[in-house]
Motif scaffolding. Structure first.
Motif, PDB file in Angstrom:
ATOM      1  N   LEU A  35       0.828  -1.199   0.000  1.00 26.75           N
ATOM      2  CA  LEU A  35       0.000   0.000   0.000  1.00 26.75           C
ATOM      3  C   LEU A  35       0.865   1.252   0.000  1.00 26.75           C
ATOM      4  O   LEU A  35       2.047   1.202   0.362  1.00 26.75           O
ATOM      5  CB  LEU A  35      -0.910   0.012   1.231  1.00 26.75           C
ATOM      6  N   PRO A  36       0.291   2.402  -0.396  1.00 24.24           N
ATOM      7  CA  PRO A  36       1.049   3.662  -0.317  1.00 24.24           C
ATOM      8  C   PRO A  36       1.559   3.887   1.099  1.00 24.24           C
ATOM      9  O   PRO A  36       0.852   3.601   2.079  1.00 24.24           O
ATOM     10  CB  PRO A  36       0.020   4.723  -0.716  1.00 24.24           C
ATOM     11  N   PRO A  37       2.777   4.412   1.271  1.00 23.93           N
ATOM     12  CA  PRO A  37       3.366   4.551   2.606  1.00 23.93           C
ATOM     13  C   PRO A  37       2.775   5.663   3.439  1.00 23.93           C
ATOM     14  O   PRO A  37       3.027   5.730   4.645  1.00 23.93           O
ATOM     15  CB  PRO A  37       4.845   4.813   2.300  1.00 23.93           C
ATOM     16  N   THR A  38       1.998   6.559   2.848  1.00 21.64           N
ATOM     17  CA  THR A  38       1.438   7.685   3.588  1.00 21.64           C
ATOM     18  C   THR A  38      -0.043   7.835   3.268  1.00 21.64           C
ATOM     19  O   THR A  38      -0.559   7.275   2.301  1.00 21.64           O
ATOM     20  CB  THR A  38       2.159   8.998   3.237  1.00 21.64           C
ATOM     21  N   GLY A  39      -0.725   8.623   4.125  1.00 20.02           N
ATOM     22  CA  GLY A  39      -2.109   8.999   3.854  1.00 20.02           C
ATOM     23  C   GLY A  39      -3.161   8.017   4.322  1.00 20.02           C
ATOM     24  O   GLY A  39      -4.349   8.182   4.009  1.00 20.02           O
ATOM     25  N   LEU A  40      -2.761   6.992   5.105  1.00 15.88           N
ATOM     26  CA  LEU A  40      -3.736   5.997   5.554  1.00 15.88           C
ATOM     27  C   LEU A  40      -4.106   6.126   7.026  1.00 15.88           C
ATOM     28  O   LEU A  40      -4.957   5.379   7.509  1.00 15.88           O
ATOM     29  CB  LEU A  40      -3.194   4.582   5.278  1.00 15.88           C
TER      30      LEU A  40
END
Length: 215
Positions: A35-40
């Motif tokens: 998953l993307p490393p930021t924004g979760l």
């Protein structure tokens, strides 16, 4: 918001793939790293609607991964397996009340019961099998916008997380058959969020196919 389904066919010669298939906690952590490393935020699995299921069919073993963010499968170890991704938006948009669908889910059916203070716990979770598990799924399906027409269930091996110094175990049962859509919006939410316990350990991913095909 997008929702994609990625099928990973693990290479049986890859040691990392073999290890992940034997430990649902390790497989979950492997997939989370895609998953993307930021924004979760503080609860990344829930924010990404990430669910997965190990499929065991005559064609072999595969891992289905659903998420509302694109997965960076280049993060898989070299030789881990083959990857294919499809967009679930057309299917979800096509769902409507009255349609007949085929469904498939590996879920962890349980019942929570109270215990006395002398026993040291306020409640205990009991795994359900057989007719009790079927009844659990019928109730959950109805609450998820489905009226079951047929049901075949099969006990699966428990989903186990052997790492981090303790064993986490979820009972697992495969439910499949046909059903009528009663509430398409509720069903879409159930597909995104998953159903039941053990979502971090390969349970709860509901797969649908419209009988007669979808766009």
């Amino acid at each position: 918001m997008m929702l994609g389904l990625t099928r990973i066919v693990p290479n049986p010669r890859c040691a990392e793939a073999r290890a992940d298939l034997g430990d649902m906690g390790a497989l979950h952590r492997r997939l989370m790293r895609l998953l993307p490393p930021t924004g979760l935020g503080p609860h990344p699995r829930q924010a990404a609607d990430l669910l997965f299921r190990v499929e065991q069919t005559r064609a072999g073993t595969s891992v289905l991964v659903q998420a509302n963010r694109p997965l960076d499968t280049s993060g898989l170890p070299e030789g881990y397996g083959t990857v294919d991704t499809r967009d679930l938006a057309p299917l979800l948009g096509y769902l409507a009340a009255g349609q007949l669908v085929r469904y498939r889910i590996v879920a962890s059916p349980t019942r929570r019961t109270g215990r006395s203070k002398e026993q040291g716990k306020s409640e205990v979770t009991t795994a359900l099998r057989g007719a009790e598990a079927d009844a659990w799924w019928r109730q959950r399906a109805e609450g998820s916008g489905l009226r079951l027409h047929s049901l075949v269930s099969l006990d699966r091996a428990d989903a186990v997380d052997r790492s981090r110094g303790r064993r986490i175990r979820h009972s697992a049962v495969l439910f499949q058959g046909t059903a009528e859509v009663t509430d398409a919006d509720v069903l879409r939410s159930a597909v995104r969020a998953g159903i039941g316990r053990g979502k971090s350990h390969g349970c709860g991913l509901l797969s649908l196919a419209v009988v007669g095909g979808e766009p």
